[in-house]
Write an enzyme that holds these catalytic residues in place. Sequence first.
Site, mmCIF file in Angstrom:
data_model
loop_
_atom_site.group_PDB
_atom_site.id
_atom_site.type_symbol
_atom_site.label_atom_id
_atom_site.label_comp_id
_atom_site.label_asym_id
_atom_site.label_seq_id
_atom_site.Cartn_x
_atom_site.Cartn_y
_atom_site.Cartn_z
ATOM 1 N N LYS A 112 0.839 -1.205 0.000
ATOM 2 C CA LYS A 112 0.000 0.000 0.000
ATOM 3 C C LYS A 112 0.873 1.254 0.000
ATOM 4 O O LYS A 112 0.366 2.346 -0.232
ATOM 5 C CB LYS A 112 -0.964 -0.006 1.189
ATOM 6 C CG LYS A 112 -2.107 -1.016 1.042
ATOM 7 C CD LYS A 112 -3.176 -0.833 2.083
ATOM 8 C CE LYS A 112 -2.730 -1.211 3.476
ATOM 9 N NZ LYS A 112 -2.391 -2.639 3.614
ATOM 10 N N TYR A 144 1.098 4.016 6.552
ATOM 11 C CA TYR A 144 2.448 3.479 6.418
ATOM 12 C C TYR A 144 3.483 4.601 6.490
ATOM 13 O O TYR A 144 4.536 4.459 7.115
ATOM 14 C CB TYR A 144 2.613 2.765 5.079
ATOM 15 C CG TYR A 144 2.007 1.388 4.987
ATOM 16 C CD1 TYR A 144 1.522 0.717 6.107
ATOM 17 C CD2 TYR A 144 1.935 0.728 3.772
ATOM 18 C CE1 TYR A 144 0.980 -0.543 6.006
ATOM 19 C CE2 TYR A 144 1.398 -0.540 3.656
ATOM 20 C CZ TYR A 144 0.916 -1.172 4.773
ATOM 21 O OH TYR A 144 0.393 -2.433 4.666
#
Length: 353
Positions: A112, A144
Amino acid sequence: MAGSALVVGASGIVGSATATLLIEAGWTVHGLARRPTARPGVLPVAADLQDADATRAALSGVAPDAVFITTWLRQDSEAENIRVNAAMVRNLLDGLAKPAAPRHVALVTGLKHYLGPFEAYGKGALPQTPFREEQGRLDVENFYYAQEDEVFAAAERDGFSWSVHRPHTVIGKAVGNAMNMGTTLAVYATLCRETDRPFYFPGSTAQWAGLTDMTDARQLARHLLWAAETEAAHDQAFNIVNGDVFRWQWMWSRIADWFGLEAAPFTGHSHPLAEQMADDGPVWRETAARHGLAEPDLTRLSSPWHTDADLGRPIEVVTDMSKSRRLGFTAYQPTDDAFFALFDSLRADRLIP
């Protein structure tokens, strides 16, 4: 470099595989989880990383040489994902005793990084495949990135080295895990066999026909240990996959054969698992009772939403591993063998019949 390690998320798919490898390599392993499960060779650390004070107290006697962060908590929005998961990493690294900071911190994220968060998954302007580490961050909010920033800030403050590891979909075993394609497909195949339903591929034409790759949890564990012990890999971000590529139109038949099924013809229309398995709770409970299985709760074994997200992507997703190869990481894991090893393990533990 065998020393003392703290595995954060030790009861999950990646954390469990990492703890196993570290123990085999002679490390002293502390396993942190909200509710640690007893396991030979792992010193349990119970902590809720959302609670800074409780985390600091739980870590008061732990001074690891290396920390492996393999956990996250899914929230209802990306803004909440960022707030919660960044705080968890921050509380963890702030809670470790100073000046006995770890020498190395490894953070597991995923693709991702290149595809965007679930709210914008695979949409908009994406980097060209195969994904390479020099392809930077997307211009979107992504938890992230927030996790990385917490690691980078703590490393600058405390003087430890770091590595970031970006697997594709992970194959491994952990009951109750929210991102578990391998076990989800095993349960789905079992239900199809038990109820004589067609074994439909649930995803998109792009995934059925295009090239893809995956990451065995054991391969990821090897990569984490390699980076911790390899100075040239410090302060670097890496992709990590098995090393082979495949098309689901081939893999689906391989999985079907293992379960004694015939794969249903691909129709070009998606058959999401979230819809196919929506009413299967009672069916699984009855199946578990009939076969004497260890886990009758379907929700603790399968994560249809996550498998649908991966297999429903409208684009080909392939990952480049050249950066790790150039620095000496040469481990390889055939993906079909990874599935079969998982299925054998699930059967041995009476999680599938």
